[in-house]
Structure formats: C-alpha cells, structure tokens
Design a protein around this motif. Structure first.
Motif, PDB file in Angstrom:
ATOM      1  N   UNK A   1      10.437  -6.715   0.086  1.00  0.00           N
ATOM      2  CA  UNK A   1      11.495  -7.392  -0.671  1.00  0.00           C
ATOM      3  C   UNK A   1      11.451  -6.991  -2.141  1.00  0.00           C
ATOM      4  N   UNK A   2      10.254  -6.931  -2.720  1.00  0.00           N
ATOM      5  CA  UNK A   2      10.134  -6.550  -4.125  1.00  0.00           C
ATOM      6  C   UNK A   2      10.459  -5.074  -4.327  1.00  0.00           C
TER       7      UNK A   2
ATOM      8  N   UNK B   1      17.109   8.020   6.903  1.00  0.00           N
ATOM      9  CA  UNK B   1      17.209   6.822   7.726  1.00  0.00           C
ATOM     10  C   UNK B   1      17.466   5.608   6.857  1.00  0.00           C
ATOM     11  N   UNK B   2      18.062   4.598   7.469  1.00  0.00           N
ATOM     12  CA  UNK B   2      18.271   3.340   6.775  1.00  0.00           C
ATOM     13  C   UNK B   2      16.930   2.646   6.613  1.00  0.00           C
ATOM     14  N   UNK B   3      16.664   2.148   5.439  1.00  0.00           N
ATOM     15  CA  UNK B   3      15.397   1.460   5.185  1.00  0.00           C
ATOM     16  C   UNK B   3      15.420   0.092   5.845  1.00  0.00           C
ATOM     17  N   UNK B   4      14.285  -0.319   6.374  1.00  0.00           N
ATOM     18  CA  UNK B   4      14.165  -1.629   7.007  1.00  0.00           C
ATOM     19  C   UNK B   4      14.238  -2.720   5.947  1.00  0.00           C
ATOM     20  N   UNK B   5      14.780  -3.854   6.339  1.00  0.00           N
ATOM     21  CA  UNK B   5      14.821  -4.987   5.424  1.00  0.00           C
ATOM     22  C   UNK B   5      13.501  -5.737   5.495  1.00  0.00           C
ATOM     23  N   UNK B   6      13.324  -6.690   4.588  1.00  0.00           N
ATOM     24  CA  UNK B   6      12.081  -7.461   4.575  1.00  0.00           C
ATOM     25  C   UNK B   6      11.919  -8.262   5.860  1.00  0.00           C
TER      26      UNK B   6
ATOM     27  N   UNK C   1       2.750  -3.744 -10.674  1.00  0.00           N
ATOM     28  CA  UNK C   1       1.480  -3.740  -9.948  1.00  0.00           C
ATOM     29  C   UNK C   1       1.505  -4.790  -8.859  1.00  0.00           C
ATOM     30  N   UNK C   2       1.296  -4.361  -7.636  1.00  0.00           N
ATOM     31  CA  UNK C   2       1.188  -5.281  -6.516  1.00  0.00           C
ATOM     32  C   UNK C   2      -0.288  -5.312  -6.133  1.00  0.00           C
ATOM     33  N   UNK C   3      -1.085  -6.038  -6.916  1.00  0.00           N
ATOM     34  CA  UNK C   3      -2.529  -6.110  -6.697  1.00  0.00           C
ATOM     35  C   UNK C   3      -2.867  -7.167  -5.674  1.00  0.00           C
ATOM     36  N   UNK C   4      -3.465  -6.740  -4.577  1.00  0.00           N
ATOM     37  CA  UNK C   4      -3.743  -7.653  -3.473  1.00  0.00           C
ATOM     38  C   UNK C   4      -5.227  -7.893  -3.240  1.00  0.00           C
ATOM     39  N   UNK C   5      -6.093  -7.055  -3.752  1.00  0.00           N
ATOM     40  CA  UNK C   5      -7.526  -7.227  -3.502  1.00  0.00           C
ATOM     41  C   UNK C   5      -8.314  -6.524  -4.599  1.00  0.00           C
ATOM     42  N   UNK C   6      -9.521  -6.081  -4.263  1.00  0.00           N
ATOM     43  CA  UNK C   6     -10.449  -5.561  -5.266  1.00  0.00           C
ATOM     44  C   UNK C   6      -9.942  -4.302  -5.963  1.00  0.00           C
ATOM     45  N   UNK C   7      -9.062  -3.522  -5.343  1.00  0.00           N
ATOM     46  CA  UNK C   7      -8.534  -2.328  -6.003  1.00  0.00           C
ATOM     47  C   UNK C   7      -7.704  -2.687  -7.232  1.00  0.00           C
ATOM     48  N   UNK C   8      -7.175  -3.893  -7.267  1.00  0.00           N
ATOM     49  CA  UNK C   8      -6.380  -4.310  -8.422  1.00  0.00           C
ATOM     50  C   UNK C   8      -7.241  -4.361  -9.690  1.00  0.00           C
ATOM     51  N   UNK C   9      -8.530  -4.665  -9.546  1.00  0.00           N
ATOM     52  CA  UNK C   9      -9.426  -4.681 -10.713  1.00  0.00           C
ATOM     53  C   UNK C   9      -9.573  -3.268 -11.273  1.00  0.00           C
ATOM     54  N   UNK C  10      -9.649  -2.274 -10.381  1.00  0.00           N
ATOM     55  CA  UNK C  10      -9.730  -0.885 -10.837  1.00  0.00           C
ATOM     56  C   UNK C  10      -8.426  -0.455 -11.513  1.00  0.00           C
TER      57      UNK C  10
END
Length: 197
Positions: free
Chosen positions: A92-93, A174-179, A38-47
């Motif tokens: 990166x993750x 396509x090649x994925x972009x790096x961080x 889980x990459x919870x960054x704001x209020x949606x993380x509570x849901x």
C-alpha cells in the motif's frame, strides 16, 4: 454542450523524442536527489540508521533520509523481516509513492526470508510484494553495503530510459497487485471430497 475527454497524462511525455542531453540532465537530477522512505522492520533498520549518521553519511551521495511520507519519497528501503501480515502495508505504501520509484531490499530477511524462511508467517522475499531494483545481502548488512547498493541504484538510474515503455519494462508489462491481493491465507481452504456416488 459537448464534453471533451482530455488524454491521461503519461510518464515522460515527449521523452521518446527528447534530445539525449535533456535525458542525461533529468537522469542526473533523479540520481542525486533520492528521497528515502525507510520501511524498517527489524534489526537491519539499525544498520540503515547507522548509514545515515555522520560516520557513513549517505547524504553526500545525494540521498535524503527520512522523507515525511511515501508521497514525497522515490526510494523505499525495506530492511528487516517482512511478514505476511505486514506485506499488504508494504504494498500500500509502495503504491502511494510517485513514479519513478525504486526499491532496495536491505538484508537477508527482506531478500529471501533469511533465517526465518521456513516460518509459516514470513514472506519469502519482499520481491513477491513489490518490484526490487537492488538487493543488499547480509545478516545484518554493514552500512557500507547499503552505500554500495545506493551507488548501484544510481548507476541504474543514470542509464534509464525516460519513456513510458521503459517503465512498463521495469514491471514486466503486468498489472501490479493491489494491497488486498498480496494477502495470502494462513490456512488453506478445505477441499471437498465426494465419497460414494
């Protein structure tokens, strides 16, 4: 003494020639054993947290919440506002997760920037950083919406090809972009104008 280079391992070695019942069993196993990062960054993380509690209980769908880290997870749920400063960390993750890996964008902010779409520091959707498999709309979406998104992802996994060609098609070849490449400057570099001449 001569050295021999071993071939690099491929995703789904022999998957092109595997019998259909084997593909069904492997997809079934991946479908009902999703470890969530889980990459919870704001209020949606509570849901998201509410969806994992006893009332909604997404464990009954074969989803194991809160993997110890990205190297043990195969599903990333990005919930909340992704800022330009946070985008390289998301990438990166995501890169540390093993293949096959999936992403659910949970909420309006991670889908498109939400109410902050015109801010100078908000990423215009997490799909500019990582490839997204399922979008769950809402501000914030209800836990039932996440359950529906998980079911849609499981349907997608059930019909997946196990070949490396299928994985390349997922990423568009396509090649994925790096961080480091995900970072965008806050201020555009000045342009030089030649006056006179």
């Amino acid at each position: 003494m001569a050295t021999v280079d071993l071939p690099l391992p491929r995703l789904g070695v022999g998957a092109e020639t595997a019998p259909r019942p084997i593909k069904v069993v492997l997809n079934w196993g991946r479908r009902y054993s999703l470890w969530v990062f889980n990459f919870g960054l704001a209020c949606c993380a509570i849901e998201f947290i509410a969806a994992s509690m006893a009332r909604h209980d997404f464990i009954r769908l074969g989803v194991i919440p809160f993997a110890p880290g990205p190297r043990q997870a195969d599903l990333m749920v990005v919930s909340g506002t992704v800022t330009d400063k946070m985008a390289p960390a998301v990438r990166r993750l995501y890169d540390q997760m093993p293949e096959p890996k999936y992403v659910i964008s949970f909420g309006a902010c991670s889908n498109s920037g939400g109410p902050y779409w015109d801010s100078y520091c908000v990423t215009k959707g997490v799909d500019t950083v990582v490839p997204v498999d399922v979008y769950v709309p809402g501000c914030p979406p209800r836990p039932e919406a996440l359950l529906q998104g998980i079911i849609k992802l499981q349907e997608k996994i059930a019909s997946e090809s196990l070949s490396s060609k299928g994985m390349r098609a997922k990423y568009g070849g396509h090649r994925a972009a790096t961080a480091a490449e995900v970072t965008r400057p806050l201020v555009a570099p000045p342009t030089r104008e030649v006056v006179g001449g």
